[in-house]
Structures are given as structure tokens and as C-alpha cells.
Design an enzyme around this catalytic site. Structure first.
Site, PDB file in Angstrom:
ATOM      1  N   SER A 219      -9.624   1.859   3.295  1.00 39.87           N
ATOM      2  CA  SER A 219      -8.793   2.605   2.376  1.00 39.87           C
ATOM      3  C   SER A 219      -7.791   1.746   1.591  1.00 39.87           C
ATOM      4  O   SER A 219      -7.212   2.235   0.623  1.00 39.87           O
ATOM      5  CB  SER A 219      -8.028   3.683   3.152  1.00 39.87           C
ATOM      6  OG  SER A 219      -7.167   3.079   4.095  1.00 39.87           O
TER       7      SER A 219
ATOM      8  N   LYS B  27       0.847  -1.205   0.000  1.00 36.75           N
ATOM      9  CA  LYS B  27       0.000   0.000   0.000  1.00 36.75           C
ATOM     10  C   LYS B  27       0.878   1.249   0.000  1.00 36.75           C
ATOM     11  O   LYS B  27       1.900   1.298   0.704  1.00 36.75           O
ATOM     12  CB  LYS B  27      -0.895  -0.034   1.249  1.00 36.75           C
ATOM     13  CG  LYS B  27      -1.921   1.087   1.337  1.00 36.75           C
ATOM     14  CD  LYS B  27      -2.799   0.897   2.573  1.00 36.75           C
ATOM     15  CE  LYS B  27      -3.839   1.987   2.737  1.00 36.75           C
ATOM     16  NZ  LYS B  27      -4.647   1.820   3.965  1.00 36.75           N
TER      17      LYS B  27
ATOM     18  N   SER C 226      -9.698  -0.542   7.469  1.00 38.61           N
ATOM     19  CA  SER C 226      -9.172  -0.422   6.104  1.00 38.61           C
ATOM     20  C   SER C 226      -8.493  -1.646   5.517  1.00 38.61           C
ATOM     21  O   SER C 226      -8.173  -1.651   4.332  1.00 38.61           O
ATOM     22  CB  SER C 226      -8.205   0.756   6.029  1.00 38.61           C
ATOM     23  OG  SER C 226      -8.946   1.925   5.887  1.00 38.61           O
TER      24      SER C 226
HETATM   25  N1  GLN Z   1     -13.014   4.134   7.014  1.00 33.28           N
HETATM   26  C1  GLN Z   1     -12.302   4.589   8.159  1.00 33.28           C
HETATM   27  C2  GLN Z   1     -11.910   6.034   7.966  1.00 33.28           C
HETATM   28  O1  GLN Z   1     -12.264   6.592   6.999  1.00 33.28           O
HETATM   29  C3  GLN Z   1     -11.116   3.715   8.432  1.00 33.28           C
HETATM   30  C4  GLN Z   1      -9.960   4.013   7.570  1.00 33.28           C
HETATM   31  C5  GLN Z   1      -8.765   3.181   7.904  1.00 33.28           C
HETATM   32  O2  GLN Z   1      -8.866   2.148   8.555  1.00 33.28           O
HETATM   33  N2  GLN Z   1      -7.611   3.663   7.478  1.00 33.28           N
HETATM   34  O3  GLN Z   1     -11.246   6.606   8.767  1.00 33.28           O
END
Ligand code: GLN
Length: 490
Positions: free
Chosen positions: A154, A79, A178
Site C-alpha cells: 500500500s 505516507k 506494504s
Molecule cells: N497487501 C496486504 C494487504 O492488503 C498488505 C498491506 C500492508 O502491508 N499494509 O493487506
């Protein structure tokens, strides 16, 4: 022999060691597939083809030893929030579009020293803020099961790349879901380890008290394998847990008879998509048939998780993102005549809308007069959520439930309504706030053919038990496993 790009890490290793395949052949197969499908799926932001081919030749010429390390010759994607020395690391943001880190994240060092071949860096929501990948400055990733749908976020680029066979496995990061949510939307396995189990050194910070790196793989054995490589204490990360890493593959096959599986009643309430609810209930029955014992438990503060997380995470983000000021690195507004304009314009032009929203929310929650009402209150709720889990784990060994209340939604469906987007995280946020390990694995498909994920949560450092439960479930349901209908040409 299965097609090369479809193989799991352990199948690929077997084929390489048996000399049925050379590393160059494997790497070329992936690169060819990336070239063909990436313009369509947008999983990779950077492809490190030259270095990957060079590494492959080193193995094939025996300059590097294929037998020496567990991931030798295995093509892996990372990532784009993890620093890679000499390789662009954008965090999905315009502000870091041309940032080339001078060092590797610890997890990248560990991948390299275990022999992995880096294929490239994967697309993501900007600074890992999002649940759909639509917040990337470089375009949305498409879900390999349906190109009109999001892959989740994400870590959507990593999830879609694994699902579409553009890499053998990938690393993702999880702050509030994420890894788990995109894994469930794309029908793969994703594991968020215990907070501190994997080093955060070189992981560009979003919310430091929540961020964790973890494996995204084609099966549970691969997740165990990859976790064994990246887990372990790191003196460069002060929050790293000083507890020896385990060989997580060792105990996968140990029986689960008598394993107590908790079903939190708050995860089985109305409001979840009926097909997701049905698949989750079916998963419970499968576990019972496997000899596990089902226990009903309660996590009473679940409903406050979204509110607490969306104060704590933005608060930490507002502080962490203060470093992008146009001075030290990243995008700089070139025409600024004074320092304030430089700061203002670099940040206004460099950050996207969601990141700005989080910075404003976080700054507000931390400001004098509001701190007690918001940040302190959210931290207190976090303690209650943590206690819920401690109590539940007195009665059971792991917990199960859905990963997300819905399967993958349509691109654009939730972009106008941030609250709707945040609510999608309801089942992944609590374990993040409590710092506990959580895994997502496929447990069925909707009538429209979209994958559904099952979440298995464990106690602090309970990764081995979580993986063991997941492995048995996977073995029992293996014949139902489907592959995404990825078009052969884009
Ligand atoms: N969807 C969550 C957010 O927008 C989690 C994102 C993540 O785990 N990086 O913060």
C-alpha cells in the site's frame, strides 16, 4: 555533482555540508519536480511547500544548524497514514479526507528533531489495505518505470516518489508487505523493521499486531540512516520494544564472509515468474561469490500464510475501524435524522469497497460460532509460521527469496479478483506474521525493463545483519543499477 533530486540522503548531506548547494535550492528542485510530475504519477496527496521552503530558509539563514543532526535539510515524504500535526492525514480514504491531526506520530517527531524537511504526504491504498495502490480514494499511483503499471501497495506513493526523485527518501508502513512489495515494484530499497522496533504511536491502525513503519530509500546506506533515526523505544506505544536503537550504518561494511544465507525451498518453487526466479537465483550466486555460505532451509507453513493473514488482518481491522462512525471525526453524513442512519450512511459512503470487504470478513471471523474456526485457527497457524522461522534461523543468519512472485502488474489487471491480489503477498506475509525484519532491494530487471526485488529476512531485531548483507549485494551489483524512464514533462 549528480542532479540534486537524484541524490541519496548521504550524498545530499555531503553536498549541503560542503556548501555546494543550499537547502532552499534542494527543496525548490524537489518542489519543481513534484509540480511537473505529480499530476501524472499521483504520488503526493498533500504537498507542504510553504513550510518546506520556510524550514529551508531557516537553515540557509543559520537560524537552524545544518551540522547538528543527521537529516538536517533533507527533504523527506511521509505516507499519509502517519499523523502530522496541522497537516491533513487522509489514509487514502474519503472518510478522513479532511482530517487534520492535532499531534505528530512519534516517527514524524523523530524526523523533525533530526532535521528533516517534510515535503508532503504520499498516496496509499485506503487504510493501507491493498497491494497496488488502486484502493486509494484519490486515484491510483502510476509506476515510474511504466505508467500503465501499478507501483505496488500500500505504500505505492512513497515508493514511486523515491523512484521518480520526488523526494530524497520516504517513510512507508508495512502490515503484510506494504513497504517491501512497492519497493520491489519501483526498484528502490524498503525495510520493514522488527515488529515493535519503530513506534506505532500516531500511525493510524490497520492491524495493530502487524503494523510497522519503515524507511523507503534510494540505497541501503540511506535505509540504515533513516532507521537509526526512527527506531527506538517509545513509552507511548505499549508494543514498542524496550531495546536501545543502534547506529545501523556502523556495521554496513563489515565483511560477510561466512555469513550463512538460507534459501527457503518454499520460496524457490514453481509458480514464480521465470524472470523473477532467475534474478533470485542469480542473487544467490552473487552472495556465494561474495564469500557467504548458502544453506537450504525450509519454512513448511509458508503456503498457509495468505489464509492466516487474510483472517487476522481483517479481524483486527474490523475492530480498529469501528471508530469511524461519523461522530468523533472524519466524514459525516449530514442529513441523518437518527443515530443508526448516521453510523450507517457515514460508513457506507465514507469507506471504499476493499475496506468494506475487510470489515465484513473480519467481523464474520470474530463472530460467535465462527471465532474458533477462523480467528483462533489462524492464530495457531501464525504460531507455526513463527516456529518455522525460529528453526530456520538456527541454521542461517539471514534468509533470501523473492519479494513478490511477479514484477509490477498492469493497472486494472487484478482489481476484479481480490484473491489474485491477495496471493501476490505470498512471500511477504510470513515474516509479517512472525514479526521479523525484512528488506527489499533491486536485484535485476525483466526483459521489459521492470525492476525485480530481492527479499532479505532476518531474525528478531536482526536489522543490522540484514542491512549488512543488502549493502554488500548492492555494492557488488551497483553498476547494473538502472533509473526509471520518467518523462521530463507529464
Ligand atoms: N497487501 C496486504 C494487504 O492488503 C498488505 C498491506 C500492508 O502491508 N499494509 O493487506
Amino acid at each position: 555533482m549528480a542532479s540534486v533530486t537524484h541524490m541519496t540522503i548521504h550524498e545530499l548531506r555531503e553536498a549541503l555540508l560542503a556548501k555546494k548547494l543550499s537547502v532552499s535550492e534542494a527543496v525548490r528542485a524537489y518542489l519543481e519536480r513534484i509540480e511537473r510530475l505529480n499530476p501524472h504519477l499521483c504520488c503526493f496527496l498533500t504537498v507542504t511547500a510553504d513550510q518546506a521552503l520556510k524550514d529551508a530558509r531557516d537553515y540557509d539563514n543559520s537560524r537552524k544548524d545544518l551540522t547538528a543532526s543527521p537529516l538536517a535539510g533533507v527533504p523527506i515524504a511521509v505516507k499519509d497514514v502517519l499523523c502530522t500535526e496541522g497537516i491533513r492525514t487522509t489514509c487514502g480514504s474519503k472518510i478522513l479526507e479532511n482530517f487534520i491531526p492535532p499531534y505528530d506520530a512519534t516517527v514524524v517527531t523523530r524526523l523533525k528533531s533530526s532535521g528533516a524537511v517534510l515535503l508532503g504526504k504520499t498516496n496509499m491504498d485506503e487504510f493501507a489495505m491493498g497491494s497496488s495502490n488502486e484502493n486509494s480514494a484519490f486515484g491510483p499511483v502510476r509506476n515510474p518505470w511504466d505508467p500503465d503499471r501499478v507501483p505496488g501497495g500500500s505504500s505505492g506513493g512513497s515508493a514511486a516518489a523515491v523512484a521518480a526523485d520526488l523526494c530524497a527518501a520516504a517513510l512507508g508502513t508495512d502490515t503484510g508487505g506494504s513497504i517491501r512489495q512497492p519497493a520491489s515494484f519501483c526498484g528502490i530499497v524498503g525495510l520493514k523493521p522488527t515488529y515493535g522496533r519503530v513506534s506505532r504511536y500516531g500511525l493510524v491502525a490497520f492491524a495493530s499486531s502487524l503494523d510497522q513503519v519503515g524507511p523507503m530509500t534510494k540505497d541501503v546506506r540511506d535505509a540504515a540512516l533513516l532507521l537509526s533515526v526512527i527506531a527506538g523505544h517509545d513509552p507511548k506505544d505499549s508494543t514498542s520494544v524496550d531495546h536501545p536503537a543502534e547506529d545501523y550504518t556502523a556495521a554496513l561494511e563489515a565483511p560477510i564472509t561466512g555469513l550463512r544465507i538460507g534459501m527457503p525451498k518454499e520460496y524457490f518453487m514453481e509458480g514464480t515468474d521465470p524472470e523473477v526466479a532467475e534474478a533470485t537465483s542469480k542473487a544467490c550466486r552473487i552472495f556465494r561469490d561474495l564469500g557467504a555460505e548458502l544453506v537450504e532451509v525450509s519454512l513448511p507453513h509458508t503456503e498457509y500464510g495468505v489464509a492466516a493473514y487474510y483472517i487476522i488482518a481483517p479481524a483486527e481491522a474490523s475492530s480498529n475501524l469501528a471508530r469511524y462512525d461519523g461522530v468523533k471525526y472524519g466524514y459525516r453524513f449530514a442529513e441523518a435524522r437518527d443515530l443508526m442512519t448516521l453510523y450507517k450512511e457515514s460508513r457506507s459512503r465514507g469507506f471504499g469497497a476493499e475496506v468494506k470487504r475487510r470489515i465484513m470478513l473480519g467481523t464474520y471471523c470474530l463472530s460467535a460460532g465462527y471465532y474458533d474456526a477462523y480467528y483462533r485457527k489462524a492464530s495457531q497457524v501464525r504460531t507455526l509460521i513463527r516456529r518455522d522461522f525460529t528453526e530456520a534461523f538456527q541454521k542461517c543468519d539471514v534468509l533470501i527469496g523473492p519479494v513478490s512472485p511477479t514484477p509490477a502488474f498492469k493497472i486494472g489487471e487484478k482489481t476484479d479478483n481480490p484473491l489474485q491480489m491477495y496471493l501476490n503477498d505470498i512471500f511477504t506475509l510470513p515474516a509479517s506474521l512472525a514479526g521479523l525484519p525484512g528488506l527489499s532491494l533491486p536485484c535485476g530487471y525483466t526483459s521489459a525493463g521492470l525492476p525485480i526485488g530481492l527479499q532479505i529476512l532476518g531474525p528478531h531485531l536482526g536489522e543490522a545483519t540484514v542491512l549488512k548483507a543488502a549493502y554488500h549485494f548492492e555494492q557488488a551489483t551497483k553498476t547494473e543499477r538502472q533509473t526509471p524512464p520518467v518523462p521530463e514533462t507529464a
